[in-house]
Design an enzyme around this catalytic site. Structure first.
Site, PDB file in Angstrom:
ATOM      1  N   HIS A  55       7.132  -5.739   6.486  1.00  0.00           N
ATOM      2  CA  HIS A  55       6.582  -5.067   5.299  1.00  0.00           C
ATOM      3  C   HIS A  55       6.322  -6.054   4.174  1.00  0.00           C
ATOM      4  O   HIS A  55       6.207  -5.662   3.016  1.00  0.00           O
ATOM      5  CB  HIS A  55       7.502  -3.952   4.815  1.00  0.00           C
TER       6      HIS A  55
HETATM    7 FE1  FES Z   1      10.694  -4.408   5.728  1.00  0.00          FE
HETATM    8 FE2  FES Z   1      11.482  -6.928   6.130  1.00  0.00          FE
HETATM    9  S1  FES Z   1      10.084  -6.198   4.689  1.00  0.00           S
HETATM   10  S2  FES Z   1      12.070  -5.151   7.227  1.00  0.00           S
END
Ligand code: FES
Length: 183
Positions: A148
């Site tokens: 993410h």
């Molecule tokens: Fe979501 Fe690393 S940014 S698990």
């Protein structure tokens, strides 16, 4: 360190290869044999294995390189920071950090070049990637989580993205200048 500092980033040639080493140590086996009868009655065997100790030989990790060890079945990143990376980490004011910690607080015995962290993103647990030099260095130069988009800086502190906390520093100690024992 200073030699690397002059060239890195400009040419992108210097390697920051991420050498994966499943550094599961045999050192803990003897102790486990003694403890096992005691522990096995209290916990499933996977938890017994999870208590194993991992010894890491630092002598093969050159400045600017990192390895991934495995401890308690989770990845641990061991990075030998360059002087530039140390300077970058030290230059960040704590007020700019979501989870304020100095590099010195995240390392031990004044050995600020040895950054040892869990390789587990504090958002939802993906394994971040080590930022390469050159074009792929990224905004903060430390780790990037592809799940993410969390960015960690050269002290593995969260700087951008959804992760709430810095990469965790596990329990460890130096047993010599070139040996670290996790746990
Ligand atoms: Fe979501 Fe690393 S940014 S698990």
């Amino acid at each position: 360190g200073t030699v690397e500092g002059t060239s890195e980033g400009e040419t992108g040639v210097r390697r920051r290869d991420f050498i994966e080493i499943a550094a599961v140590s045999a050192a803990g086996v003897g102790g486990l044999a003694v403890l096992y009868p005691l522990i096995s009655q209290m916990a499933p065997s996977k938890d017994v294995l999870a208590e194993s100790t991992t010894e890491i030989d630092l002598s093969a990790i050159e400045t600017g390189q990192a390895i991934k060890a495995v401890f308690r079945k989770q990845p641990v990143f061991v990075r030998n920071l360059t002087e530039r990376e140390i300077a970058e980490a030290d230059a960040v004011p704590l007020s700019a950090l979501r989870d304020p910690q100095t590099l010195e607080e995240r390392t031990k015995e004044g050995r600020t070049n040895w950054l040892i962290t869990m390789g587990v993103c504090t958002h939802l647990g993906c394994v971040p990637l080590g930022a390469a030099e050159g074009e792929n260095r990224g905004e903060y130069g430390g780790y990037f989580c592809p799940c993410h988009g969390s960015h960690y800086d050269t002290a593995a502190r969260i700087r951008k993205g959804p992760a709430p906390l810095n990469l965790e520093v596990p329990e460890y100690e130096f047993t010599s200048d070139t040996t670290v024992v996790l746990g």
